[in-house]
Design an enzyme around this catalytic site. Sequence first.
Site, PDB file in Angstrom:
ATOM      1  N   GLN A  28       1.956  -6.223  -3.376  1.00 32.26           N
ATOM      2  CA  GLN A  28       2.503  -6.414  -2.031  1.00 32.26           C
ATOM      3  C   GLN A  28       3.863  -5.684  -1.917  1.00 32.26           C
ATOM      4  O   GLN A  28       4.011  -4.648  -2.530  1.00 32.26           O
ATOM      5  CB  GLN A  28       2.609  -7.908  -1.659  1.00 32.26           C
ATOM      6  CG  GLN A  28       1.259  -8.572  -1.440  1.00 32.26           C
ATOM      7  CD  GLN A  28       0.596  -9.047  -2.723  1.00 32.26           C
ATOM      8  OE1 GLN A  28       1.211  -9.728  -3.519  1.00 32.26           O
ATOM      9  NE2 GLN A  28      -0.655  -8.699  -2.919  1.00 32.26           N
TER      10      GLN A  28
ATOM     11  N   GLY B 129      -4.582  -4.337  -3.724  1.00 30.28           N
ATOM     12  CA  GLY B 129      -5.607  -3.317  -3.939  1.00 30.28           C
ATOM     13  C   GLY B 129      -4.899  -2.026  -4.268  1.00 30.28           C
ATOM     14  O   GLY B 129      -4.127  -1.516  -3.469  1.00 30.28           O
ATOM     15  N   HIS B 130      -5.108  -1.519  -5.470  1.00 25.43           N
ATOM     16  CA  HIS B 130      -4.400  -0.323  -5.920  1.00 25.43           C
ATOM     17  C   HIS B 130      -5.423   0.762  -6.261  1.00 25.43           C
ATOM     18  O   HIS B 130      -6.310   0.528  -7.076  1.00 25.43           O
ATOM     19  CB  HIS B 130      -3.537  -0.652  -7.144  1.00 25.43           C
ATOM     20  CG  HIS B 130      -2.573  -1.766  -6.897  1.00 25.43           C
ATOM     21  ND1 HIS B 130      -1.982  -2.491  -7.897  1.00 25.43           N
ATOM     22  CD2 HIS B 130      -2.081  -2.286  -5.745  1.00 25.43           C
ATOM     23  CE1 HIS B 130      -1.186  -3.403  -7.377  1.00 25.43           C
ATOM     24  NE2 HIS B 130      -1.230  -3.309  -6.074  1.00 25.43           N
TER      25      HIS B 130
ATOM     26  N   LYS C  65       1.888   2.051  -5.089  1.00 24.17           N
ATOM     27  CA  LYS C  65       2.423   1.463  -6.336  1.00 24.17           C
ATOM     28  C   LYS C  65       1.494   1.749  -7.509  1.00 24.17           C
ATOM     29  O   LYS C  65       1.934   2.073  -8.607  1.00 24.17           O
ATOM     30  CB  LYS C  65       2.596  -0.064  -6.181  1.00 24.17           C
ATOM     31  CG  LYS C  65       3.579  -0.467  -5.111  1.00 24.17           C
ATOM     32  CD  LYS C  65       3.652  -1.969  -4.935  1.00 24.17           C
ATOM     33  CE  LYS C  65       2.404  -2.580  -4.333  1.00 24.17           C
ATOM     34  NZ  LYS C  65       2.148  -2.231  -2.929  1.00 24.17           N
TER      35      LYS C  65
ATOM     36  N   ASP D 284       0.811  -1.226   0.000  1.00 27.36           N
ATOM     37  CA  ASP D 284       0.000   0.000   0.000  1.00 27.36           C
ATOM     38  C   ASP D 284       0.841   1.272   0.000  1.00 27.36           C
ATOM     39  O   ASP D 284       0.440   2.295   0.544  1.00 27.36           O
ATOM     40  CB  ASP D 284      -0.976   0.012   1.194  1.00 27.36           C
ATOM     41  CG  ASP D 284      -1.870  -1.214   1.201  1.00 27.36           C
ATOM     42  OD1 ASP D 284      -2.249  -1.663   0.109  1.00 27.36           O
ATOM     43  OD2 ASP D 284      -2.172  -1.718   2.296  1.00 27.36           O
TER      44      ASP D 284
HETATM   45  P1  GDP Z   1      -0.682   0.227  -3.533  1.00 26.35           P
HETATM   46  O1  GDP Z   1      -1.299  -1.030  -3.032  1.00 26.35           O
HETATM   47  O2  GDP Z   1       0.792   0.283  -3.292  1.00 26.35           O
HETATM   48  O3  GDP Z   1      -1.032   0.519  -4.961  1.00 26.35           O
HETATM   49  O4  GDP Z   1      -1.293   1.409  -2.657  1.00 26.35           O
HETATM   50  P2  GDP Z   1      -2.849   1.617  -2.294  1.00 26.35           P
HETATM   51  O5  GDP Z   1      -3.534   2.164  -3.490  1.00 26.35           O
HETATM   52  O6  GDP Z   1      -3.404   0.391  -1.659  1.00 26.35           O
HETATM   53  O7  GDP Z   1      -2.732   2.677  -1.115  1.00 26.35           O
HETATM   54  C1  GDP Z   1      -2.157   3.929  -1.314  1.00 26.35           C
HETATM   55  C2  GDP Z   1      -3.223   5.008  -1.002  1.00 26.35           C
HETATM   56  O8  GDP Z   1      -2.588   6.270  -0.877  1.00 26.35           O
HETATM   57  C3  GDP Z   1      -4.251   5.170  -2.109  1.00 26.35           C
HETATM   58  O9  GDP Z   1      -5.474   5.504  -1.539  1.00 26.35           O
HETATM   59  C4  GDP Z   1      -3.707   6.323  -2.936  1.00 26.35           C
HETATM   60  O10 GDP Z   1      -4.726   7.053  -3.603  1.00 26.35           O
HETATM   61  C5  GDP Z   1      -3.060   7.163  -1.876  1.00 26.35           C
HETATM   62  N1  GDP Z   1      -1.867   7.911  -2.299  1.00 26.35           N
HETATM   63  C6  GDP Z   1      -0.904   7.545  -3.195  1.00 26.35           C
HETATM   64  N2  GDP Z   1       0.073   8.474  -3.231  1.00 26.35           N
HETATM   65  C7  GDP Z   1      -0.280   9.432  -2.354  1.00 26.35           C
HETATM   66  C8  GDP Z   1       0.348  10.656  -1.919  1.00 26.35           C
HETATM   67  O11 GDP Z   1       1.428  11.032  -2.348  1.00 26.35           O
HETATM   68  N3  GDP Z   1      -0.322  11.387  -0.967  1.00 26.35           N
HETATM   69  C9  GDP Z   1      -1.510  10.997  -0.435  1.00 26.35           C
HETATM   70  N4  GDP Z   1      -2.060  11.756   0.480  1.00 26.35           N
HETATM   71  N5  GDP Z   1      -2.117   9.856  -0.818  1.00 26.35           N
HETATM   72  C10 GDP Z   1      -1.507   9.081  -1.752  1.00 26.35           C
HETATM   73  P1  IMO Z   2      -0.928  -4.240  -2.253  1.00 21.78           P
HETATM   74  O1  IMO Z   2      -0.536  -4.755  -3.611  1.00 21.78           O
HETATM   75  C1  IMO Z   2      -0.916  -4.736   2.068  1.00 21.78           C
HETATM   76  C2  IMO Z   2      -0.990  -8.837   3.584  1.00 21.78           C
HETATM   77  C3  IMO Z   2      -2.228  -9.263   4.335  1.00 21.78           C
HETATM   78  C4  IMO Z   2      -1.615 -10.252   5.318  1.00 21.78           C
HETATM   79  C5  IMO Z   2      -0.529 -10.928   4.493  1.00 21.78           C
HETATM   80  C6  IMO Z   2      -0.942 -12.254   3.878  1.00 21.78           C
HETATM   81  O2  IMO Z   2      -2.212  -3.494  -2.228  1.00 21.78           O
HETATM   82  O3  IMO Z   2       0.215  -3.505  -1.619  1.00 21.78           O
HETATM   83  P2  IMO Z   2      -2.521 -12.935   1.854  1.00 21.78           P
HETATM   84  O4  IMO Z   2      -3.980 -12.720   1.645  1.00 21.78           O
HETATM   85  O5  IMO Z   2      -1.647 -12.356   0.797  1.00 21.78           O
HETATM   86  O6  IMO Z   2      -2.189 -14.371   2.131  1.00 21.78           O
HETATM   87  O7  IMO Z   2      -2.202 -12.142   3.223  1.00 21.78           O
HETATM   88  O8  IMO Z   2      -0.211 -10.022   3.445  1.00 21.78           O
HETATM   89  N1  IMO Z   2      -1.229  -8.301   2.224  1.00 21.78           N
HETATM   90  C7  IMO Z   2      -1.160  -6.998   1.909  1.00 21.78           C
HETATM   91  N2  IMO Z   2      -0.940  -5.919   2.697  1.00 21.78           N
HETATM   92  N3  IMO Z   2      -1.053  -4.588   0.723  1.00 21.78           N
HETATM   93  C8  IMO Z   2      -1.238  -5.662  -0.068  1.00 21.78           C
HETATM   94  O9  IMO Z   2      -1.242  -5.575  -1.405  1.00 21.78           O
HETATM   95  C9  IMO Z   2      -1.344  -6.936   0.513  1.00 21.78           C
HETATM   96  N4  IMO Z   2      -1.545  -8.178   0.041  1.00 21.78           N
HETATM   97  C10 IMO Z   2      -1.461  -9.003   1.090  1.00 21.78           C
HETATM   98  O10 IMO Z   2      -2.832  -8.170   4.981  1.00 21.78           O
HETATM   99  O11 IMO Z   2      -0.965  -9.535   6.357  1.00 21.78           O
HETATM  100 MG    MG Z   3      -2.857  -1.640  -1.789  1.00 23.56          MG
END
Ligand code: GDP
Ligand code: IMO
Ligand code: MG
Length: 429
Positions: free
Chosen positions: A223, A40-41, A16, A13
């Site tokens: 991840q 989840g992106h 990416k 999270d």
């Molecule tokens: P990922 O799994 O690495 O793709 O990240 P996620 O999308 O799960 O979580 C990142 C969250 O931070 C999302 O809700 C993005 O919209 C938000 N985000 C990304 N870059 C920034 C930033 O520079 N500032 C803020 N405030 N939010 C950001």
């Molecule tokens: P993105 O791509 C954050 C975590 C779960 C748990 C562990 C194992 O959005 O960064 P799993 O279901 O993969 O067997 O769970 O990994 N986990 C993540 N945490 N971002 C993710 O993906 C994750 N995908 C799995 O919360 O701790």
């Molecule tokens: Mg994510």
Amino acid sequence: MANVAVIGAQWGDEGKGKVVDWLASRADIVVRFQGGHNAGHTLVVGNQTYKLSLLPSGLVRGKLGVIGNGVVIDPEALLAEIARVRAQGLDVGPERLRIAETAPLILPLHAALDRAREAARGERRIGTTGRGIGPAYEDKVARRAIRVCDLAEPQTLADKLDELLLHHNTLLAGLGAPVFAKRDLLDRLLELAPLVLPYAEQVWERLDEARRAGRRILFEGAQAVMLDVDHGTYPFVTSSNTVAATAASGSGVGPGAVGFVLGIAKAYTTRVGAGPFPTELHDATGKLLGERGHEFGTVTGRPRRCGWFDAVMVRQAAKVGGIQGLALTKLDVLDGLPELNICTGYRLGGETLRRLPAAPAAQQAVQPVYETVPGWSASTRGARSWADLPAAAVKYVRRIEELVETPVTLLSTSPERDDTILMRDPFEG
Ligand code: GDP
Ligand code: IMO
Ligand code: MG
């Protein structure tokens, strides 16, 4: 001109999806190579928000998306996600999305086993996403997985289901969970086959042709390194390798094709699920980071645990993950904090370490050693140039660079696509 791999440098999270979407304007093909719909992106483009789990983030830019053999695919989740983003106006037909025919499938029994095992672990649960990721990878390595290509062979499906059910129903019954019937699973797979097969092909061949034609490939990790099954905080990890080396094996190209490796890190740290987290904050600052950063899991909605930036961990992630440049995201979330802490070492017994120990009890016991640096009062939110940043924010970024021993080549200052500062184009190598 290089290809680029984007991987997470913490526990996921990091943003990416946002960075891949931004970089995709410079790429021709975006490839997912590991993980599944546990990812989840969130991508914010103007007034549209896209939430992607399995689909490569480059689809939002109209680029060709490829799901490699290293990904585990839940066909129901795949089709539901395609329908969802189509309703938002994206074109995700078979000419836009190609799926490796050797990718293993996630079936309902995998999610059932994932959940039953987590329930049985009780206090020792990993906190998985409950989507069957672990059991699906286990079946792949155990050589009993149903793969995308099997959907074209009804007899193969029937035979493989016998073996799968012998294994899974035994386990499910032992855990007191409902068992699965072969007929139901087979019927559903035969219904799904004509919907999934038009996307399937030998993606290695397409990637080889693309490379020879000089196309730019962007490999999109899910991840993060600290969730890597070998290098992460085992057993509190996911079930795939998340390091950049996996981009090659997870899509069918050689290691030389991966190119520049960009690691994504938040300007602080978060984690969803259980497991060690040396810099975790249980105080008002932790709460503030969570609220300001909207730190709730995209997949499960769980609140993310929050803490200070851990330079020891990100340095280790950079070394084992192969990270050559760092993208630092969510700098804006730190705006207004009077002081910031950066973890520069761990205390364990009488020693100070510059790496995370491997043994679980030691991992839990390490205490962070902090360096305190001044915060900044001006807003960095939405900044699009280095010159727009307050001096203390620039200093913070420079200190992170030093401690992580990796240059910061990109900064993100809001969820919005274009609120991004590029210092060095990763496609230039
Ligand atoms: P990922 O799994 O690495 O793709 O990240 P996620 O999308 O799960 O979580 C990142 C969250 O931070 C999302 O809700 C993005 O919209 C938000 N985000 C990304 N870059 C920034 C930033 O520079 N500032 C803020 N405030 N939010 C950001
Ligand atoms: P993105 O791509 C954050 C975590 C779960 C748990 C562990 C194992 O959005 O960064 P799993 O279901 O993969 O067997 O769970 O990994 N986990 C993540 N945490 N971002 C993710 O993906 C994750 N995908 C799995 O919360 O701790
Ligand atoms: Mg994510």
